[in-house]
Design a protein around this motif. Sequence first.
Motif, PDB file in Angstrom:
ATOM      1  N   THR A   1       2.516  47.176   4.030  1.00  0.00           N
ATOM      2  CA  THR A   1       1.128  47.304   3.604  1.00  0.00           C
ATOM      3  C   THR A   1       0.732  48.773   3.590  1.00  0.00           C
ATOM      4  O   THR A   1       1.061  49.522   4.504  1.00  0.00           O
ATOM      5  CB  THR A   1       0.201  46.528   4.570  1.00  0.00           C
ATOM      6  OG1 THR A   1       0.593  45.164   4.568  1.00  0.00           O
ATOM      7  CG2 THR A   1      -1.252  46.649   4.177  1.00  0.00           C
TER       8      THR A   1
ATOM      9  N   GLU B   1       5.278  46.398   7.857  1.00  0.00           N
ATOM     10  CA  GLU B   1       5.527  45.308   6.917  1.00  0.00           C
ATOM     11  C   GLU B   1       5.282  45.727   5.463  1.00  0.00           C
ATOM     12  O   GLU B   1       5.259  44.883   4.575  1.00  0.00           O
ATOM     13  CB  GLU B   1       4.662  44.091   7.261  1.00  0.00           C
ATOM     14  CG  GLU B   1       5.156  43.314   8.444  1.00  0.00           C
ATOM     15  CD  GLU B   1       6.496  42.630   8.201  1.00  0.00           C
ATOM     16  OE1 GLU B   1       6.809  42.253   7.057  1.00  0.00           O
ATOM     17  OE2 GLU B   1       7.242  42.471   9.166  1.00  0.00           O
TER      18      GLU B   1
ATOM     19  N   ALA C   1      -6.538  48.316   4.411  1.00  0.00           N
ATOM     20  CA  ALA C   1      -5.213  47.757   4.207  1.00  0.00           C
ATOM     21  C   ALA C   1      -5.127  47.195   2.800  1.00  0.00           C
ATOM     22  O   ALA C   1      -5.819  46.232   2.471  1.00  0.00           O
ATOM     23  CB  ALA C   1      -4.935  46.674   5.237  1.00  0.00           C
ATOM     24  N   ASP C   2      -4.306  47.825   1.948  1.00  0.00           N
ATOM     25  CA  ASP C   2      -4.205  47.456   0.542  1.00  0.00           C
ATOM     26  C   ASP C   2      -5.605  47.426  -0.072  1.00  0.00           C
ATOM     27  O   ASP C   2      -6.339  48.378   0.055  1.00  0.00           O
ATOM     28  CB  ASP C   2      -3.443  46.146   0.350  1.00  0.00           C
ATOM     29  CG  ASP C   2      -1.943  46.309   0.623  1.00  0.00           C
ATOM     30  OD1 ASP C   2      -1.423  47.432   0.453  1.00  0.00           O
ATOM     31  OD2 ASP C   2      -1.293  45.328   0.999  1.00  0.00           O
TER      32      ASP C   2
ATOM     33  N   ASP D   1       2.359  53.844   5.263  1.00  0.00           N
ATOM     34  CA  ASP D   1       2.852  52.475   5.087  1.00  0.00           C
ATOM     35  C   ASP D   1       2.994  51.817   6.445  1.00  0.00           C
ATOM     36  O   ASP D   1       3.580  52.402   7.364  1.00  0.00           O
ATOM     37  CB  ASP D   1       4.214  52.471   4.392  1.00  0.00           C
ATOM     38  CG  ASP D   1       4.134  52.890   2.936  1.00  0.00           C
ATOM     39  OD1 ASP D   1       3.093  52.630   2.308  1.00  0.00           O
ATOM     40  OD2 ASP D   1       5.103  53.484   2.436  1.00  0.00           O
ATOM     41  N   ALA D   2       2.470  50.612   6.566  1.00  0.00           N
ATOM     42  CA  ALA D   2       2.656  49.828   7.786  1.00  0.00           C
ATOM     43  C   ALA D   2       4.094  49.327   7.833  1.00  0.00           C
ATOM     44  O   ALA D   2       4.819  49.346   6.831  1.00  0.00           O
ATOM     45  CB  ALA D   2       1.682  48.652   7.814  1.00  0.00           C
TER      46      ALA D   2
ATOM     47  N   ARG E   1       1.661  44.322   9.918  1.00  0.00           N
ATOM     48  CA  ARG E   1       0.756  45.124   9.088  1.00  0.00           C
ATOM     49  C   ARG E   1      -0.094  46.069   9.936  1.00  0.00           C
ATOM     50  O   ARG E   1      -0.732  46.971   9.410  1.00  0.00           O
ATOM     51  CB  ARG E   1      -0.161  44.212   8.273  1.00  0.00           C
ATOM     52  CG  ARG E   1       0.569  43.373   7.264  1.00  0.00           C
ATOM     53  CD  ARG E   1      -0.382  42.475   6.490  1.00  0.00           C
ATOM     54  NE  ARG E   1       0.390  41.510   5.737  1.00  0.00           N
ATOM     55  CZ  ARG E   1       0.141  40.211   5.703  1.00  0.00           C
ATOM     56  NH1 ARG E   1      -0.896  39.711   6.352  1.00  0.00           N
ATOM     57  NH2 ARG E   1       0.907  39.410   5.005  1.00  0.00           N
TER      58      ARG E   1
ATOM     59  N   LYS F   1       4.296  38.520  10.860  1.00  0.00           N
ATOM     60  CA  LYS F   1       4.155  39.363   9.670  1.00  0.00           C
ATOM     61  C   LYS F   1       2.773  40.022   9.640  1.00  0.00           C
ATOM     62  O   LYS F   1       2.650  41.200   9.318  1.00  0.00           O
ATOM     63  CB  LYS F   1       4.370  38.531   8.405  1.00  0.00           C
ATOM     64  CG  LYS F   1       4.361  39.346   7.144  1.00  0.00           C
ATOM     65  CD  LYS F   1       4.739  38.522   5.938  1.00  0.00           C
ATOM     66  CE  LYS F   1       4.791  39.406   4.712  1.00  0.00           C
ATOM     67  NZ  LYS F   1       5.252  38.699   3.534  1.00  0.00           N
TER      68      LYS F   1
END
Length: 148
Positions: A105, A103, A120-121, A100-101, A81, A77
């Motif tokens: 993110t 997964e 990332a986020d 968007d990744a 990302r 997971k």
Amino acid sequence: MATPYTFDSHAQGPPELSDILGREKRGSIAMDGILRSEALARAISGDSADFAAGLTLLLPTNQAFQELDDIPEDIEKVMGRHFIPQKVTVEQMKEGVTVDAYEGTVLRFTESNGRVYVQADQRSPVEVMGAGTGAGSGTYFWVDQLFV
């Protein structure tokens, strides 16, 4: 799981990411995580409908993993990302594209003082190193941190 890629010296056309990444010593820990996920292994082999629009991989270095106390149990997971199911160029990154990744993110790119960063986020921005290495199945860039 069987290794989903081979190094075929008689292959025609450009190599796939799996051919190149299998030889990258400084990304060997990330490759182990990628190969634990059938979807990600297929993506780097050029055999995934999920990545039909392209693949951009932000590949963590071994150093990124060594800065952690332990390898994350959900490494598949975590690696998801770092996979972007579309082609993202350095120019787009410099322009501040948000994607968007795989997964889910959200990855926001920025440029500062001639360097490209990805956030990332809500995590701290991480430098995206190099101009990218391309192959038949996509392009990868190095990062020195994991999106955990």
